[in-house]
Design an enzyme around this catalytic site. Structure first.
Site: not given
Ligand code: CP
Length: 301
Positions: A60-61, A88, A110, A138
């Site tokens: 999603r993100t 590596k 991320r 988040h």
């Molecule tokens: N909600 C969320 O962060 O989903 P993803 O891990 O798929 O990005």
């Protein structure tokens, strides 16, 4: 901190703990603008390069950032740790520094290890946007959650929101807690004792009390972050902490169920609840695009 460092810091989005209510409102209002201008591509970020650097998996993100960047007319670079020189042994810092040296204008990042993002932000000279930072924050998920609640209720003030499940490992719970409290929301948690977060000063309620809320936000049981034995059985978890159809039917008709996803169907949420009219799970995902457009535009303005 110099004026240049301060300006960079103000365009980055590392978390919601430090962001003021007015700044959050301004992002949500701009997201509403983008939602109301649904034409596919706007050229406002033409000639800008956005790098999506995901050192941990995402659907999603990652994709909603990419859609948001493309809708704003930016050039998009997608970095995936699995097919990079990280394999590596290259460090996260060297990877991000490499992309910075190639001229990116913003980095969406991320990470799994805690503390690395804050350190990177002191060394990298382009704005960084937190797309999920260990179990810390988040922020764009919480912004889209606030946007979804505001869209449903008209205002956040006075709502009761109960966040249910694995709060110990949840960056979503933390970012929502920090942001929702700034808007006068009564935030409560509901979790088994071994999934509670001792560092957070929040009232814990039973599942019976949780379903009396305006919003019940279910969390994924994050098995990949668990030590062995934290979850006795999926059936037992569902019985005590799951959003079953039976529990949903006992919620008020105005109340909604949310979940950041991905979901463990029939563990923390029943199949029949996922696309129930009182569920906002897929609208949350849709709202991720205008919210992330607003965040990227802010970073590059
Ligand atoms: N909600 C969320 O962060 O989903 P993803 O891990 O798929 O990005």
């Amino acid at each position: 901190m110099t004026i240049t460092q301060l300006a960079l810091r103000q365009r980055s989005l590392l978390g919601l703990r430090e962001l003021g209510r007015e700044e959050i409102t301004s992002i949500l209002d701009r997201a509403a603008y983008w939602e109301n201008h649904p034409s596919k591509v706007h050229g406002v970020l033409q000639g800008k390069f956005a790098a999506n650097m995901f050192f941990e998996n995402s659907t999603r993100t990652r994709f909603s950032f990419e859609v948001a960047e493309k809708r704003l007319g930016a050039e998009v670079l997608n970095f995936s740790a699995a097919v990079s020189s990280v394999q590596k042994g290259e460090s996260i810092y060297d990877t991000v520094r490499t992309l910075e040296s190639m001229g990116i204008d913003v980095g969406i990042i991320r990470l799994k290890p805690i503390g690395v993002l804050a350190d990177l932000a002191t060394k990298i000279k382009v704005p960084l946007i937190n797309a999920g930072d260990g179990n810390n924050e988040h922020p764009t998920q919480a912004l889209l959650d606030l946007y979804t609640m505001r869209g449903h209720f008209g205002s956040l003030e006075g709502l009761t929101v109960t966040i249910v499940g694995d709060v110990l490992h949840s960056r979503v719970a933390r970012s929502n807690l920090y942001a929702l409290r700034k808007f006068g929301v009564n935030v409560r948690f509901c979790a088994p004792s071994n999934m509670q977060a001792p560092d957070l000063d929040v009232k814990y309620v039973s599942m019976e009390e949780a379903i009396q809320s305006d919003v019940v936000m279910m969390l994924r049981v994050q098995l990949e972050r668990h030590e062995s034995g934290m979850l006795s059985s999926a059936e037992e978890y569902r019985e005590h902490y799951g959003m079953t159809l039976e529990r949903l039917k006992r919620m008020a008709s105005h109340a909604i169920v949310m979940h950041p996803a991905p979901i463990n169907r029939n563990v923390e949420i029943d199949d029949e609840v996922v696309e129930h009219p009182q569920s906002r799970i897929f609208p949350q995902m849709a709202n991720g695009v205008p919210v992330r457009m607003a965040v990227i535009e802010r970073a590059l303005s």
